[in-house]
Enzyme design. Structure first.
Site, PDB file in Angstrom:
ATOM      1  N   VAL A   1      -0.761   1.544 -31.454  1.00  0.00           N
ATOM      2  CA  VAL A   1      -1.642   0.770 -30.566  1.00  0.00           C
ATOM      3  C   VAL A   1      -2.940   1.531 -30.304  1.00  0.00           C
ATOM      4  CG1 VAL A   1      -1.858  -0.281 -28.276  1.00  0.00           C
ATOM      5  CG2 VAL A   1       0.321  -0.399 -29.495  1.00  0.00           C
TER       6      VAL A   1
ATOM      7  N   TYR B   1      -6.021  16.251 -21.426  1.00  0.00           N
ATOM      8  CA  TYR B   1      -6.500  15.090 -20.668  1.00  0.00           C
ATOM      9  C   TYR B   1      -7.919  15.291 -20.120  1.00  0.00           C
ATOM     10  CZ  TYR B   1      -1.554  13.854 -20.879  1.00  0.00           C
ATOM     11  OH  TYR B   1      -0.297  13.567 -21.330  1.00  0.00           O
TER      12      TYR B   1
ATOM     13  N   GLY C   1       3.375   6.918 -24.814  1.00  0.00           N
ATOM     14  CA  GLY C   1       4.765   6.739 -24.402  1.00  0.00           C
ATOM     15  C   GLY C   1       5.626   6.168 -25.500  1.00  0.00           C
TER      16      GLY C   1
ATOM     17  N   GLN D   1       9.208   0.053 -28.076  1.00  0.00           N
ATOM     18  CA  GLN D   1      10.486  -0.618 -28.337  1.00  0.00           C
ATOM     19  C   GLN D   1      10.908  -0.392 -29.783  1.00  0.00           C
ATOM     20  OE1 GLN D   1       8.450  -4.285 -26.827  1.00  0.00           O
ATOM     21  NE2 GLN D   1      10.547  -5.064 -26.863  1.00  0.00           N
TER      22      GLN D   1
ATOM     23  N   ARG E   1      11.384  -4.480 -23.317  1.00  0.00           N
ATOM     24  CA  ARG E   1      10.337  -3.595 -22.800  1.00  0.00           C
ATOM     25  C   ARG E   1      10.867  -2.800 -21.614  1.00  0.00           C
ATOM     26  NH1 ARG E   1       7.964  -8.611 -24.036  1.00  0.00           N
ATOM     27  NH2 ARG E   1       6.230  -8.493 -25.528  1.00  0.00           N
TER      28      ARG E   1
ATOM     29  N   ASN F   1       4.382  -0.015 -22.192  1.00  0.00           N
ATOM     30  CA  ASN F   1       5.425  -0.864 -21.587  1.00  0.00           C
ATOM     31  C   ASN F   1       6.501  -0.055 -20.876  1.00  0.00           C
ATOM     32  OD1 ASN F   1       4.743  -3.580 -22.125  1.00  0.00           O
ATOM     33  ND2 ASN F   1       5.146  -3.245 -24.310  1.00  0.00           N
ATOM     34  N   PRO F   2       7.139  -0.645 -19.869  1.00  0.00           N
ATOM     35  CA  PRO F   2       6.904  -1.980 -19.333  1.00  0.00           C
ATOM     36  C   PRO F   2       5.634  -1.989 -18.474  1.00  0.00           C
ATOM     37  CG  PRO F   2       8.704  -0.921 -18.140  1.00  0.00           C
ATOM     38  CD  PRO F   2       8.277   0.034 -19.208  1.00  0.00           C
TER      39      PRO F   2
ATOM     40  N   ASP G   1       3.941  -3.839 -16.407  1.00  0.00           N
ATOM     41  CA  ASP G   1       3.782  -4.178 -14.985  1.00  0.00           C
ATOM     42  C   ASP G   1       4.263  -3.029 -14.086  1.00  0.00           C
ATOM     43  OD1 ASP G   1       2.874  -7.014 -15.357  1.00  0.00           O
ATOM     44  OD2 ASP G   1       4.795  -7.091 -16.409  1.00  0.00           O
TER      45      ASP G   1
ATOM     46  N   ASP H   1       0.139 -12.366 -24.173  1.00  0.00           N
ATOM     47  CA  ASP H   1       1.047 -13.525 -24.229  1.00  0.00           C
ATOM     48  C   ASP H   1       0.231 -14.824 -24.188  1.00  0.00           C
ATOM     49  OD1 ASP H   1       3.837 -12.038 -22.755  1.00  0.00           O
ATOM     50  OD2 ASP H   1       1.839 -11.202 -22.590  1.00  0.00           O
TER      51      ASP H   1
ATOM     52  N   HIS I   1       4.819  -9.304 -18.157  1.00  0.00           N
ATOM     53  CA  HIS I   1       4.642  -9.224 -19.616  1.00  0.00           C
ATOM     54  C   HIS I   1       6.024  -8.864 -20.158  1.00  0.00           C
ATOM     55  CE1 HIS I   1       3.271  -8.278 -23.600  1.00  0.00           C
ATOM     56  NE2 HIS I   1       3.609  -7.004 -23.485  1.00  0.00           N
TER      57      HIS I   1
ATOM     58  N   THR J   1       3.996  -3.663 -32.842  1.00  0.00           N
ATOM     59  CA  THR J   1       2.862  -4.599 -32.836  1.00  0.00           C
ATOM     60  C   THR J   1       1.605  -3.781 -32.523  1.00  0.00           C
ATOM     61  OG1 THR J   1       2.822  -5.129 -30.465  1.00  0.00           O
ATOM     62  CG2 THR J   1       4.370  -6.367 -31.833  1.00  0.00           C
TER      63      THR J   1
HETATM   64  P1  NAD Z   1       3.706   5.002 -30.921  1.00  0.00           P
HETATM   65  O1  NAD Z   1       5.034   5.678 -30.836  1.00  0.00           O
HETATM   66  O2  NAD Z   1       3.155   4.664 -32.252  1.00  0.00           O
HETATM   67  O3  NAD Z   1       2.602   5.891 -30.166  1.00  0.00           O
HETATM   68  C1  NAD Z   1       2.789   6.480 -28.925  1.00  0.00           C
HETATM   69  C2  NAD Z   1       1.923   7.726 -28.902  1.00  0.00           C
HETATM   70  O4  NAD Z   1       1.963   8.273 -27.588  1.00  0.00           O
HETATM   71  C3  NAD Z   1       2.413   8.821 -29.858  1.00  0.00           C
HETATM   72  O5  NAD Z   1       1.348   9.193 -30.727  1.00  0.00           O
HETATM   73  C4  NAD Z   1       2.801   9.974 -28.928  1.00  0.00           C
HETATM   74  O6  NAD Z   1       2.543  11.261 -29.486  1.00  0.00           O
HETATM   75  C5  NAD Z   1       1.909   9.696 -27.735  1.00  0.00           C
HETATM   76  N1  NAD Z   1       2.373  10.306 -26.483  1.00  0.00           N
HETATM   77  C6  NAD Z   1       3.635  10.327 -25.992  1.00  0.00           C
HETATM   78  N2  NAD Z   1       3.639  10.971 -24.794  1.00  0.00           N
HETATM   79  C7  NAD Z   1       2.366  11.324 -24.539  1.00  0.00           C
HETATM   80  C8  NAD Z   1       1.731  11.992 -23.463  1.00  0.00           C
HETATM   81  N3  NAD Z   1       2.434  12.428 -22.405  1.00  0.00           N
HETATM   82  N4  NAD Z   1       0.399  12.202 -23.531  1.00  0.00           N
HETATM   83  C9  NAD Z   1      -0.315  11.794 -24.603  1.00  0.00           C
HETATM   84  N5  NAD Z   1       0.232  11.134 -25.641  1.00  0.00           N
HETATM   85  C10 NAD Z   1       1.555  10.921 -25.610  1.00  0.00           C
HETATM   86  O7  NAD Z   1       3.805   3.693 -30.009  1.00  0.00           O
HETATM   87  P2  NAD Z   1       2.847   2.404 -30.079  1.00  0.00           P
HETATM   88  O8  NAD Z   1       3.407   1.433 -31.047  1.00  0.00           O
HETATM   89  O9  NAD Z   1       1.443   2.851 -30.194  1.00  0.00           O
HETATM   90  O10 NAD Z   1       3.104   1.793 -28.621  1.00  0.00           O
HETATM   91  C11 NAD Z   1       2.629   2.473 -27.474  1.00  0.00           C
HETATM   92  C12 NAD Z   1       3.046   1.740 -26.212  1.00  0.00           C
HETATM   93  O11 NAD Z   1       2.351   0.488 -26.135  1.00  0.00           O
HETATM   94  C13 NAD Z   1       4.544   1.374 -26.148  1.00  0.00           C
HETATM   95  O12 NAD Z   1       5.031   1.565 -24.831  1.00  0.00           O
HETATM   96  C14 NAD Z   1       4.561  -0.103 -26.517  1.00  0.00           C
HETATM   97  O13 NAD Z   1       5.688  -0.763 -26.021  1.00  0.00           O
HETATM   98  C15 NAD Z   1       3.283  -0.542 -25.837  1.00  0.00           C
HETATM   99  N6  NAD Z   1       2.734  -1.827 -26.260  1.00  0.00           N
HETATM  100  C16 NAD Z   1       2.271  -2.627 -25.282  1.00  0.00           C
HETATM  101  C17 NAD Z   1       1.733  -3.854 -25.599  1.00  0.00           C
HETATM  102  C18 NAD Z   1       1.226  -4.727 -24.480  1.00  0.00           C
HETATM  103  O14 NAD Z   1       0.895  -5.907 -24.696  1.00  0.00           O
HETATM  104  N7  NAD Z   1       1.137  -4.215 -23.258  1.00  0.00           N
HETATM  105  C19 NAD Z   1       1.646  -4.271 -26.939  1.00  0.00           C
HETATM  106  C20 NAD Z   1       2.116  -3.418 -27.929  1.00  0.00           C
HETATM  107  C21 NAD Z   1       2.664  -2.186 -27.585  1.00  0.00           C
END
Ligand code: NAD
Length: 321
Positions: free
Chosen positions: A31, A83, A97, A100, A106, A138-139, A141, A166, A193, A243
């Protein structure tokens, strides 16, 4: 704590007016990286910082994106595992983080991601005290609420993408049935969500014509469009594992509207206070967006059934705070 690696120090070439608009992305996974790519192609941020615990990953994505710069508007790119790299950001987008895996909801990510947020958010807030925090992890909210409390920022400045995605999915599925462009379809998903989200059919329309008034559009069609929307992430995760494109596009749209102070309305996860009697929980409702974040939330008319669904979403999320 790693050393910040600044690859490009120059100002925007060809621009006599410098209006800094820095966006930081925490988490450079599927993402985060796709969002960075979308923002780079869009060109809105003057500065884009990529931050990940995994420094090599952040730097690798940085280098790959830098090689696009000859074909894009100039954006100052940096990568770090620190950071503090967020300093000076107008917006910090949080995607860090766990995600899924197939078969997980989520909400099952909560324990791991809450821990990450409790550690990370105070550090981000200290580094970028004037930023908008846009939560995607996620999650979403529950974590938007967590980010709000841990940052001590105003609720205007801390919100989640919530049901913006959504809603885009619903508009797409409706557009396929109605043969009308998704942008012309005024229909929203509100609430969580997640699985307790709900479509607001009572006001869904195209230029004032109620959706349910279209020939051939039945309750079954409506139910199928919502089901396809609600289950979209499960389907894509089954097929691909994650996604990223739709959330990155939605986030880019949001960033553009924040930058341009458009006051467009999006369904976003925000702190509800006396919203149909609901208090102290983050859920998606229509929000007016401006340069400083959420300008106002709109209490739109809901049917009795929709009010019950909003309350059910609120009770579910509250039980997890
Ligand atoms: P991913 O595993 O590909 O990437 C997560 C990244 O976070 C990794 O590169 C990891 O090293 C990094 N990370 C973990 N802990 C960290 C920290 N403390 N500080 C800095 N970086 C850290 O996952 P993804 O597919 O990119 O998904 C990321 C999140 O987005 C998930 O929780 C997923 O469910 C969520 N998501 C939300 C939506 C939405 O509509 N809100 C849509 C898609 C995905």
């Amino acid at each position: 704590m790693g050393n910040t690696k600044k690859h490009i120090q120059s100002e925007r070439p060809g621009s006599s007016i410098q209006c800094a608009f820095k966006v930081s992305i925490i988490g450079c996974g599927n993402v985060g990286a796709t969002t960075a790519y979308a923002l780079l192609l869009d060109g809105t941020p003057t500065d884009l910082a990529l931050i990940d615990l995994n420094k090599e990953k952040a730097e690798g994505i940085l280098l790959d994106l830098e090689h696009s710069l000859p074909f894009t508007s100039f954006t100052k790119l940096t990568a770090s595992d620190n950071y503090d790299e967020c300093t000076g950001s107008s917006i910090v987008i949080i995607t860090a983080g766990k995600r899924q895996v197939e078969g997980q909801t989520r909400l099952q990510l909560l324990a791991d991601n809450k821990k990450i947020f409790r550690d990370m958010i105070p550090k981000i807030a200290a580094a970028a005290p004037n930023a908008i925090l846009l939560v995607i992890t996620n999650p979403v909210d529950v974590l938007t609420y967590e980010a709000l409390k841990a940052s001590k920022f105003s609720s205007q400045k801390v919100f989640g993408t919530g049901t913006m995605l959504d809603t885009a999915r619903l508009q797409f599925h409706l557009s396929e049935k109605l043969k009308i462009h998704p942008r012309s379809i005024d229909a929203y998903i509100l609430g969580e969500h997640g699985d307790s989200s709900f479509p607001v059919w009572s006001s869904a329309n195209v230029m004032g014509k109620p959706i349910c008034g279209f020939t051939g559009f039945s309750q079954d069609t409506a139910n199928q469009c919502y089901k396809d929307t609600r289950d979209a992430a499960y389907r894509i995760i089954h097929d691909v594992g994650f996604t990223c494109y739709s959330i990155a596009t939605a986030t880019c749209e949001l960033v553009k509207n924040i930058f341009a102070d458009t006051h467009q309305v999006f369904p976003l996860s925000t702190l509800l206070q006396n919203y149909y009697g609901i208090n102290d929980v983050c859920l998606s409702v229509p929000c007016v967006i401006g340069r400083n974040g959420i300008v106002q939330t709109l209490q739109i008319p809901l049917s009795d059934d929709e009010k019950k669904k909003l309350a059910a979403s609120a009770n579910l999320i509250k039980s997890l705070l």
